[in-house]
Design a protein around this motif. Sequence first.
Motif, PDB file in Angstrom:
ATOM      1  N   VAL A  45       0.543  -1.059  -0.403  1.00 35.61           N
ATOM      2  CA  VAL A  45       0.370   0.105   0.204  1.00 35.61           C
ATOM      3  C   VAL A  45       0.763   1.371   0.129  1.00 35.61           C
ATOM      4  CG1 VAL A  45      -1.784   1.430   1.197  1.00 35.61           C
ATOM      5  CG2 VAL A  45      -1.723  -1.548   0.834  1.00 35.61           C
ATOM      6  N   GLU A  46       2.239   1.189   0.605  1.00 34.55           N
ATOM      7  CA  GLU A  46       2.575   2.457   1.221  1.00 34.55           C
ATOM      8  C   GLU A  46       3.559   2.653  -0.871  1.00 34.55           C
ATOM      9  OE1 GLU A  46       4.195   5.637   2.200  1.00 34.55           O
ATOM     10  OE2 GLU A  46       3.067   4.496   3.086  1.00 34.55           O
ATOM     11  N   ILE A  47       3.806   1.731  -1.306  1.00 28.77           N
ATOM     12  CA  ILE A  47       4.011   1.366  -2.477  1.00 28.77           C
ATOM     13  C   ILE A  47       3.601   1.906  -3.316  1.00 28.77           C
ATOM     14  CG2 ILE A  47       5.341   0.473  -4.409  1.00 28.77           C
ATOM     15  CD1 ILE A  47       6.435  -1.579  -2.357  1.00 28.77           C
ATOM     16  N   MET A  48       1.977   1.963  -3.345  1.00 24.32           N
ATOM     17  CA  MET A  48       0.995   2.139  -4.337  1.00 24.32           C
ATOM     18  C   MET A  48       1.278   3.656  -3.751  1.00 24.32           C
ATOM     19  SD  MET A  48      -1.376  -0.675  -4.555  1.00 24.32           S
ATOM     20  CE  MET A  48      -2.815   0.798  -5.169  1.00 24.32           C
ATOM     21  N   LYS A  49       0.991   4.329  -2.528  1.00 24.29           N
ATOM     22  CA  LYS A  49       1.074   5.547  -2.419  1.00 24.29           C
ATOM     23  C   LYS A  49       2.226   6.320  -2.397  1.00 24.29           C
ATOM     24  CE  LYS A  49      -2.154   4.992   1.724  1.00 24.29           C
ATOM     25  NZ  LYS A  49      -2.213   5.039   3.025  1.00 24.29           N
ATOM     26  N   GLU A  50       3.433   5.898  -3.098  1.00 26.76           N
ATOM     27  CA  GLU A  50       4.754   6.210  -2.919  1.00 26.76           C
ATOM     28  C   GLU A  50       4.936   6.794  -5.488  1.00 26.76           C
ATOM     29  OE1 GLU A  50       7.646   5.120  -0.090  1.00 26.76           O
ATOM     30  OE2 GLU A  50       7.407   4.081  -1.862  1.00 26.76           O
ATOM     31  N   GLU A  51       3.807   6.001  -5.514  1.00 30.18           N
ATOM     32  CA  GLU A  51       3.900   5.998  -6.997  1.00 30.18           C
ATOM     33  C   GLU A  51       2.397   6.640  -7.459  1.00 30.18           C
ATOM     34  OE1 GLU A  51       5.953   4.635  -9.123  1.00 30.18           O
ATOM     35  OE2 GLU A  51       6.843   4.497  -7.711  1.00 30.18           O
ATOM     36  N   GLY A  52       1.674   7.467  -6.551  1.00 23.96           N
ATOM     37  CA  GLY A  52       0.902   7.955  -7.435  1.00 23.96           C
ATOM     38  C   GLY A  52      -0.244   7.504  -7.655  1.00 23.96           C
ATOM     39  N   PHE A  53      -0.120   5.879  -6.939  1.00 20.34           N
ATOM     40  CA  PHE A  53      -0.939   4.803  -8.001  1.00 20.34           C
ATOM     41  C   PHE A  53      -2.140   4.968  -6.622  1.00 20.34           C
ATOM     42  CE2 PHE A  53      -2.607   0.667  -9.542  1.00 20.34           C
ATOM     43  CZ  PHE A  53      -2.186   0.565 -10.850  1.00 20.34           C
ATOM     44  N   PHE A  54      -1.967   4.965  -5.560  1.00 20.47           N
ATOM     45  CA  PHE A  54      -3.646   5.150  -4.599  1.00 20.47           C
ATOM     46  C   PHE A  54      -4.420   5.853  -5.036  1.00 20.47           C
ATOM     47  CE2 PHE A  54      -5.735   5.179  -0.576  1.00 20.47           C
ATOM     48  CZ  PHE A  54      -6.094   3.728  -0.501  1.00 20.47           C
ATOM     49  N   VAL A  55      -5.888   5.603  -5.291  1.00 18.84           N
ATOM     50  CA  VAL A  55      -6.821   6.451  -5.280  1.00 18.84           C
ATOM     51  C   VAL A  55      -7.784   5.499  -4.723  1.00 18.84           C
ATOM     52  CG1 VAL A  55      -5.998   7.341  -7.198  1.00 18.84           C
ATOM     53  CG2 VAL A  55      -7.862   5.688  -7.363  1.00 18.84           C
ATOM     54  N   THR A  56      -8.612   6.779  -3.869  1.00 20.04           N
ATOM     55  CA  THR A  56     -10.155   6.495  -3.199  1.00 20.04           C
ATOM     56  C   THR A  56     -11.779   6.978  -4.047  1.00 20.04           C
ATOM     57  OG1 THR A  56      -9.932   8.505  -2.178  1.00 20.04           O
ATOM     58  CG2 THR A  56      -9.030   6.996  -0.530  1.00 20.04           C
ATOM     59  N   GLU A  57     -11.235   7.556  -5.063  1.00 24.14           N
ATOM     60  CA  GLU A  57     -12.444   7.528  -5.332  1.00 24.14           C
ATOM     61  C   GLU A  57     -11.792   8.219  -6.705  1.00 24.14           C
ATOM     62  OE1 GLU A  57     -14.171  11.318  -4.082  1.00 24.14           O
ATOM     63  OE2 GLU A  57     -12.862  12.850  -4.217  1.00 24.14           O
ATOM     64  N   ARG A  58     -13.056   7.803  -8.217  1.00 21.83           N
ATOM     65  CA  ARG A  58     -13.057   7.518  -9.255  1.00 21.83           C
ATOM     66  C   ARG A  58     -12.939   9.198  -9.885  1.00 21.83           C
ATOM     67  NH1 ARG A  58     -16.646   2.978 -11.538  1.00 21.83           N
ATOM     68  NH2 ARG A  58     -14.994   1.160 -11.617  1.00 21.83           N
ATOM     69  N   CYS A  59     -11.792  10.260 -10.060  1.00 24.10           N
ATOM     70  CA  CYS A  59     -12.003  11.975 -10.722  1.00 24.10           C
ATOM     71  C   CYS A  59     -11.920  11.450 -12.190  1.00 24.10           C
ATOM     72  CB  CYS A  59     -10.875  12.392 -10.563  1.00 24.10           C
ATOM     73  SG  CYS A  59     -10.772  12.240  -8.345  1.00 24.10           S
ATOM     74  N   LEU A  60     -13.108  11.342 -12.594  1.00 23.25           N
ATOM     75  CA  LEU A  60     -13.357  11.252 -14.290  1.00 23.25           C
ATOM     76  C   LEU A  60     -12.998  12.702 -14.686  1.00 23.25           C
ATOM     77  CD1 LEU A  60     -16.008   8.603 -14.225  1.00 23.25           C
ATOM     78  CD2 LEU A  60     -13.094   8.707 -13.908  1.00 23.25           C
ATOM     79  N   SER A  61     -13.688  13.128 -16.115  1.00 18.82           N
ATOM     80  CA  SER A  61     -13.220  13.871 -17.180  1.00 18.82           C
ATOM     81  C   SER A  61     -14.447  14.552 -16.795  1.00 18.82           C
ATOM     82  CB  SER A  61     -12.236  14.037 -18.312  1.00 18.82           C
ATOM     83  OG  SER A  61     -13.434  12.670 -19.331  1.00 18.82           O
ATOM     84  N   CYS A  62     -15.697  13.378 -16.701  1.00 18.44           N
ATOM     85  CA  CYS A  62     -16.071  14.164 -16.629  1.00 18.44           C
ATOM     86  C   CYS A  62     -17.619  13.751 -16.460  1.00 18.44           C
ATOM     87  CB  CYS A  62     -17.001  14.701 -18.768  1.00 18.44           C
ATOM     88  SG  CYS A  62     -17.279  13.319 -19.704  1.00 18.44           S
ATOM     89  N   GLN A  63     -19.229  13.106 -15.968  1.00 19.09           N
ATOM     90  CA  GLN A  63     -19.440  12.644 -15.270  1.00 19.09           C
ATOM     91  C   GLN A  63     -20.279  11.449 -16.655  1.00 19.09           C
ATOM     92  OE1 GLN A  63     -20.891  12.071 -12.672  1.00 19.09           O
ATOM     93  NE2 GLN A  63     -19.175  13.510 -12.150  1.00 19.09           N
ATOM     94  N   PRO A  64     -20.365   9.778 -16.539  1.00 19.75           N
ATOM     95  CA  PRO A  64     -20.599   9.200 -17.355  1.00 19.75           C
ATOM     96  C   PRO A  64     -21.935   9.569 -17.949  1.00 19.75           C
ATOM     97  CG  PRO A  64     -19.782   8.137 -15.799  1.00 19.75           C
ATOM     98  CD  PRO A  64     -19.764   9.227 -15.145  1.00 19.75           C
ATOM     99  N   THR A  65     -22.785   9.499 -19.417  1.00 21.80           N
ATOM    100  CA  THR A  65     -23.990   9.214 -19.314  1.00 21.80           C
ATOM    101  C   THR A  65     -24.232   8.492 -20.471  1.00 21.80           C
ATOM    102  OG1 THR A  65     -23.379   9.867 -22.040  1.00 21.80           O
ATOM    103  CG2 THR A  65     -23.444  11.559 -20.762  1.00 21.80           C
ATOM    104  N   ALA A  66     -25.270   7.815 -20.617  1.00 21.96           N
ATOM    105  CA  ALA A  66     -26.385   7.013 -20.993  1.00 21.96           C
ATOM    106  C   ALA A  66     -25.445   6.211 -22.065  1.00 21.96           C
ATOM    107  CB  ALA A  66     -27.937   6.719 -21.112  1.00 21.96           C
ATOM    108  N   GLY A  67     -24.629   4.778 -22.337  1.00 18.33           N
ATOM    109  CA  GLY A  67     -24.668   3.905 -23.361  1.00 18.33           C
ATOM    110  C   GLY A  67     -23.161   4.405 -23.687  1.00 18.33           C
ATOM    111  N   VAL A  68     -22.602   4.958 -22.642  1.00 19.50           N
ATOM    112  CA  VAL A  68     -20.586   5.420 -22.613  1.00 19.50           C
ATOM    113  C   VAL A  68     -20.750   4.362 -21.726  1.00 19.50           C
ATOM    114  CG1 VAL A  68     -19.506   7.056 -22.540  1.00 19.50           C
ATOM    115  CG2 VAL A  68     -21.518   8.129 -23.692  1.00 19.50           C
ATOM    116  N   PRO A  69     -19.211   3.924 -21.935  1.00 17.58           N
ATOM    117  CA  PRO A  69     -18.892   3.318 -20.562  1.00 17.58           C
ATOM    118  C   PRO A  69     -17.346   4.480 -19.334  1.00 17.58           C
ATOM    119  CG  PRO A  69     -18.127   2.291 -22.565  1.00 17.58           C
ATOM    120  CD  PRO A  69     -18.751   3.372 -22.981  1.00 17.58           C
ATOM    121  N   LYS A  70     -17.675   3.561 -18.543  1.00 23.22           N
ATOM    122  CA  LYS A  70     -17.958   4.670 -17.590  1.00 23.22           C
ATOM    123  C   LYS A  70     -16.528   4.998 -17.117  1.00 23.22           C
ATOM    124  CE  LYS A  70     -21.895   3.199 -14.851  1.00 23.22           C
ATOM    125  NZ  LYS A  70     -22.114   2.510 -12.860  1.00 23.22           N
TER     126      LYS A  70
END
Length: 692
Positions: free
Chosen positions: A344-369
């Motif tokens: 877990v510490e390695i993941m944090k050091e590599e910037g690989f641990f995230v607790t929520e999805r931060c997306l460029s926009c909100q998914p819409t119907a029919g579009v992969p999330k």
Amino acid sequence: MLSRWRVPGAQNLASPRPKCVRVSAAATQAKGKDREAKGTRANGEGYVNTIFGRQEPNQVSLSEQLGNDGGPPRFSSPFVATRNKMINPEELPIMLYIPGIDGTGLAAFRQFPMLVEAFELHALSVPPADRTDFAGIAGIIEGYLRNEINASAKGRPVYLLGESFGGVLALVVAERCREIVDRVVLVNPATSYRQSYWPILGPLMPRIPERLYGAVPFALAPAFGNPLALLAQGLDLTGPPDEQFASVTEGILQLFGTLGFLVDVLPPPVVAWKLELVKQGIDEVEKVLPKVQQRVLLVAGEGDWMLPSRSEAQRLRRLLPRCSTRVLPGRSHALLQEAGVDLVEIMKEEGFFVTERCLSCQPTAGVPKINNFGRPGPVELPTPIERDRAAGPLKVLARLTSPVFFSTMDDGRIVQGLSGLPASRPLLVVGNHQTFAPDMAMLVDELLKEKGILVRGLAHPFVSRTPDDDGKAGDLPDMGPLQPGGRPAISSMLTTFGAVPVTGKNMYKLLSQGEAVLLYPGGVREAYKNKNEDYQLFWPKNAEFVRMAAKFGATIVPLAAVGAEDSVDIIADRNDLLNTPIIGDMIKERLQKIPKARRNGTTALEDVFLQPIASVGGPRRFYFKFQKPIKTTPQDLDRERCQDIYDQVKSEVECGINYLLHKREEDPYKELLPRLLYEATWSGQRAPTFKV
């Protein structure tokens, strides 16, 4: 409901050593009927959510779970008594752990106390007597993801953790479930099996006489793991000598118990079957490597004697579109068991641990999330460390050019920085391409760093292409540095930052979802200019992008950029190259395979993906200026009104170019040497520029 099994401590593994019950095929079938009669719930995909006919809460030991019957593979939740009870697992990211060839989770159980603090952890186990083939196990994991995890994730990130052989499974399943799985962690993946000595040594192991087979794990112990590091795990050497001696003795017993446990779960027939599984998996995983869209973190032990993990990390970093690696000095194949390793510490050091999805926009119907890299759907914003790493190739250019950014407020004031950019969405940034187009990646990086905006660039199909169904990036010629997977070296970076092929359909989808979009109407014609065409615009005559912006009420921001044009001197342009005897014909033949970004209303020459030959001089400073935002509404869809806005946008870009060319003469650090001296003196701080 998942069953929960106790994570064994030293005393659980060392004394007494757990016994593995060997089950015949007939007995396995009989037990399956017995389980069904007792009401154990199993779904159509073959995975079991409760085991041994018990209901929740259900706690069993690792040896009980593996030794009870011959299958099928099942998921359970490791129970760690020391877990912080104040943490609600249903609010944490989800992780599926896929074990190595032993199928037990034995190689990772020392990580479970840390993992359950950071994840809702689900662990796959494959009983020794089970004979599910590779495709079947992959199908079980996929079914579990689709039928169980996808329903309960509710926007939480989903991770796959694959250790050794589990890494092969994780990659195959990740490619199948790109709309569910966010990220993949690999630990010494067995994708390098064919480059190891196991194809020769492995088939010999089942032939070892039974009286000698029990000593095999002990003989292979130095290759499996660093004995000192394994012993040091959990030892307390700070107390009195007698307590230290007891601690060391306990560690030795634990290590011997662990190695002995491998004899029980990997008898000769099981080893033969497991090696067959590995071969099946290697054949499958090589087909999908370039198509794995998720971000991947590969952790490798530098001292792995079981597999060539260090060199494999380099190979997979090239083949996987979004892979970062971490090689741990002195660590072995069983690095997850060694003292001082905290995944877990390695993941944090590599910037690989995230607790929520931060997306460029909100998914819409029919579009992969998620994981729409190279496609007009939401993509995950990279973490600051990931952004910094992905932008690595830009660092040298950014240091040499020391770019400065200006924006224009609604009242017309020009300010340094990006505060003039509107917060409204959708947003369409329209700018001029500089020669060789060094500006797109630099601009996207700056917007993400300073404003948290992942602007989706519309790039030439050759640059932003993604692998087709065969795992290759199309039947295209080698027009620049390519990765072994068949994509241009810059392609992975641009698609990771949200770039998609420039088509009207893609722009339509992005704007309809409320994205921020970056468009260069001049395209290749403007990026690969001819001689004496500095800072000229080569835009199409139609106002289609304005019409599309107006349909969705997008705000258009004209963008001007200067600097790159003055850093190169074109020696031979496209006309010179195409008219060269023999060479010109060869170039024309290769260009036939490159798709065109413009399909209507242009001549063939306008969209020729052919770089001019140029000499590079001292890099000039780069300047970017966002002009005053232009708001559109559906009422602007009138053809005449669209043309007026189009002319206004083009004029604003030209005015911005002229402004920057004029004002940069007032910049005391416009030349390279004074700029480098200033930034070296002030520890890399960007040199000041002209006053606005």
